[in-house]
Write a protein that holds these residues in place. Structure first.
Motif, mmCIF file in Angstrom:
data_model
loop_
_atom_site.group_PDB
_atom_site.id
_atom_site.type_symbol
_atom_site.label_atom_id
_atom_site.label_comp_id
_atom_site.label_asym_id
_atom_site.label_seq_id
_atom_site.Cartn_x
_atom_site.Cartn_y
_atom_site.Cartn_z
ATOM 1 N N UNK A 136 0.830 -1.210 0.000
ATOM 2 C CA UNK A 136 0.000 0.000 0.000
ATOM 3 C C UNK A 136 0.860 1.253 0.000
ATOM 4 N N UNK A 137 1.855 1.238 0.871
ATOM 5 C CA UNK A 137 2.759 2.397 0.915
ATOM 6 C C UNK A 137 3.506 2.509 -0.421
ATOM 7 N N UNK A 138 3.904 1.374 -0.927
ATOM 8 C CA UNK A 138 4.600 1.355 -2.219
ATOM 9 C C UNK A 138 3.743 2.054 -3.290
ATOM 10 N N UNK A 139 2.465 1.672 -3.355
ATOM 11 C CA UNK A 139 1.577 2.246 -4.368
ATOM 12 C C UNK A 139 1.397 3.746 -4.160
ATOM 13 N N UNK A 140 1.293 4.159 -2.894
ATOM 14 C CA UNK A 140 1.046 5.586 -2.672
ATOM 15 C C UNK A 140 2.297 6.418 -2.997
ATOM 16 N N UNK A 141 3.470 5.832 -2.790
ATOM 17 C CA UNK A 141 4.705 6.552 -3.154
ATOM 18 C C UNK A 141 4.778 6.757 -4.665
ATOM 19 N N UNK A 142 4.450 5.699 -5.387
ATOM 20 C CA UNK A 142 4.521 5.786 -6.848
ATOM 21 C C UNK A 142 3.493 6.791 -7.356
ATOM 22 N N UNK A 143 2.352 6.794 -6.708
ATOM 23 C CA UNK A 143 1.319 7.746 -7.116
ATOM 24 C C UNK A 143 1.779 9.177 -6.841
ATOM 25 N N UNK A 144 2.477 9.329 -5.708
ATOM 26 C CA UNK A 144 2.929 10.668 -5.334
ATOM 27 C C UNK A 144 4.004 11.193 -6.294
ATOM 28 N N UNK A 145 4.943 10.332 -6.691
ATOM 29 C CA UNK A 145 6.030 10.785 -7.561
ATOM 30 C C UNK A 145 6.557 9.630 -8.406
ATOM 31 N N UNK A 146 5.918 9.455 -9.553
ATOM 32 C CA UNK A 146 6.263 8.319 -10.417
ATOM 33 C C UNK A 146 7.602 8.532 -11.123
ATOM 34 N N UNK A 147 8.140 9.757 -11.046
ATOM 35 C CA UNK A 147 9.453 9.993 -11.645
ATOM 36 C C UNK A 147 10.568 9.530 -10.723
ATOM 37 N N UNK A 148 10.259 9.477 -9.439
ATOM 38 C CA UNK A 148 11.284 9.126 -8.458
ATOM 39 C C UNK A 148 11.163 7.677 -8.008
ATOM 40 N N UNK A 149 9.950 7.238 -7.762
ATOM 41 C CA UNK A 149 9.725 5.893 -7.215
ATOM 42 C C UNK A 149 9.211 4.942 -8.283
ATOM 43 N N UNK A 150 9.598 3.692 -8.191
ATOM 44 C CA UNK A 150 9.007 2.681 -9.077
ATOM 45 C C UNK A 150 8.989 1.339 -8.364
ATOM 46 N N UNK A 151 8.174 0.453 -8.918
ATOM 47 C CA UNK A 151 8.008 -0.868 -8.331
ATOM 48 C C UNK A 151 9.064 -1.772 -8.940
ATOM 49 N N UNK A 152 10.017 -2.248 -8.161
ATOM 50 C CA UNK A 152 11.090 -3.049 -8.773
ATOM 51 C C UNK A 152 10.596 -4.452 -9.142
ATOM 52 N N UNK A 153 10.911 -4.913 -10.344
ATOM 53 C CA UNK A 153 10.511 -6.269 -10.711
ATOM 54 C C UNK A 153 11.062 -7.251 -9.679
ATOM 55 N N UNK A 154 10.422 -8.333 -9.472
ATOM 56 C CA UNK A 154 10.793 -9.387 -8.508
ATOM 57 C C UNK A 154 10.556 -9.000 -7.057
ATOM 58 N N UNK A 155 11.143 -7.866 -6.619
ATOM 59 C CA UNK A 155 10.985 -7.507 -5.203
ATOM 60 C C UNK A 155 9.668 -6.775 -4.945
ATOM 61 N N UNK A 156 9.084 -6.257 -5.993
ATOM 62 C CA UNK A 156 7.871 -5.445 -5.871
ATOM 63 C C UNK A 156 6.756 -6.067 -5.040
ATOM 64 N N UNK A 157 6.440 -7.349 -5.306
ATOM 65 C CA UNK A 157 5.308 -7.948 -4.572
ATOM 66 C C UNK A 157 5.484 -7.933 -3.056
ATOM 67 N N UNK A 158 6.745 -7.832 -2.589
ATOM 68 C CA UNK A 158 6.926 -7.809 -1.136
ATOM 69 C C UNK A 158 7.029 -6.386 -0.594
ATOM 70 N N UNK A 159 6.693 -5.406 -1.424
ATOM 71 C CA UNK A 159 6.600 -4.044 -0.917
ATOM 72 C C UNK A 159 7.879 -3.223 -1.003
ATOM 73 N N UNK A 160 8.901 -3.765 -1.625
ATOM 74 C CA UNK A 160 10.115 -2.952 -1.795
ATOM 75 C C UNK A 160 9.832 -1.845 -2.806
ATOM 76 N N UNK A 161 10.578 -0.735 -2.663
ATOM 77 C CA UNK A 161 10.396 0.378 -3.600
ATOM 78 C C UNK A 161 11.751 0.731 -4.232
ATOM 79 N N UNK A 162 11.717 1.083 -5.498
ATOM 80 C CA UNK A 162 12.929 1.562 -6.169
ATOM 81 C C UNK A 162 12.958 3.074 -6.117
#
Ligand code: GRF
Length: 317
Positions: A252-278
């Protein structure tokens, strides 16, 4: 560390592209030319690049919307694993989406001493104004035409009797010196993956009992005897992205970060499902304090109670 892969965009002669290409063949050059693309299939620079064994792409922009044409170029740049873009006599205004996608990783050479004489006819304007010098500038590309931060410049004296043509010819000699050297230093310098890793490493290893270990070929940072709290990622999935991956509290936090600033944050492949953020480090405007805060927070999530308790006490003082 792999060499940066530069995509060069041209519209014509391509002499600056050639200067970048030959420099890339010198020992120690931190970049290679991965692609030369043009918006004019007749651009003479294409034949030279092809003869030198460089992959080329040409497509006439006519009849296509700006953003659609830029989308085609972007797809080619990605397909060839480009990490940076160098504009070299590319006579097209770029769409905001394209500029944004390559922000902090795209440079241009302009034949004036910026901020003077943005746009066209730079030499004629410098002569008409009675300037003592013309020259050239290499700058980062931003949404505004010829306006991004200047990385380097080279002045060229204006001689009595100079015409726009004679001055342009001498400025071109300066361009061929300035562009390869600036790109070389810029990529090797603060913006390069080595330098970015050094910054991440310094902050990660400053945390209590933090250790570094390669994990699937990527530098990872973990708490002694415990879990990982950060990974440094460079062009990991052929996506040309340099970033640091850290833990969040969950998807949830991951999604809200990406929504807030998609230029800075992204969902990393593989680690994404466990909530890690790029967190992107390759945009040229990294806020290192912010990265440091994230590392500390992620460390907390990975560290055993015994360490976080000590940290809490220390933080109170
Ligand atoms: C150069 O003068 C460059 O500064 C400007 O366009 C010209 C391109 O020349 N942006 P070339 O195609 O690199 O020979």
């Amino acid at each position: 560390m792999a060499r940066a892969r530069v995509g060069v965009l041209i519209s014509g002669r391509g002499s600056n592209m050639a200067a970048l290409l030959y420099a890339s063949r010198l020992e120690g050059c931190p970049y290679e030319i991965a692609l030369v693309a043009a918006n004019d299939p007749q651009a003479p620079g294409l034949a030279l690049a092809a003869a030198e064994g460089v992959t080329t792409f040409a497509r006439c922009h006519k009849g296509l919307k700006r953003a659609d044409f830029d989308g085609l170029i972007d797809a080619e740049l990605r397909r060839h694993g480009c990490t940076h873009v160098a504009l070299a006599g590319y006579m097209r205004l770029l769409s905001p989406g394209f500029v944004d996608r390559w922000a902090g990783r795209m440079v241009n050479i302009h034949p004036s001493l910026l901020p003077a004489y943005k746009g066209l006819d730079t030499h004629a304007r410098a002569i008409a104004a009675g300037d003592g010098h013309g020259g050239c500038s290499v700058h980062l590309v931003t949404a505004e035409l010829d306006d991004g931060p200047v990385l380097a410049q080279c002045p060229v004296a204006i001689l009595p009797g100079d015409t726009a043509e004679t001055l342009a010819a001498r400025v071109l000699i300066a361009e061929h010196q300035l562009y390869p050297r600036t790109l070389w230093e810029w990529i090797a310098g603060a913006n390069g993956p080595e330098a970015l890793l050094t910054e991440v490493r310094a902050r990660a290893l400053a945390l209590p009992e933090a250790r570094e270990k390669l994990s699937h070929g990527t530098p990872g940072f973990h708490v002694e005897g415990g879990k990982f709290f950060a990974y440094f990622s460079h062009d990991r999935h052929g996506d040309a992205i340099t970033s640091v991956l850290v833990r969040t509290s969950g998807v949830e936090e991951q999604a809200s970060l990406i929504e807030r600033d998609a230029n800075l944050y992204y969902r990393p492949p593989y680690l994404g499902p466990s909530g890690w953020i790029g967190i992107r480090l390759d945009r040229g405007d990294t806020d290192w304090e912010h990265v440091g805060d994230w590392l500390a927070r992620s460390w907390r999530m990975a560290a055993p109670k015994r360490l976080t308790r000590l940290r809490d006490i220390a933080d109170r003082f």
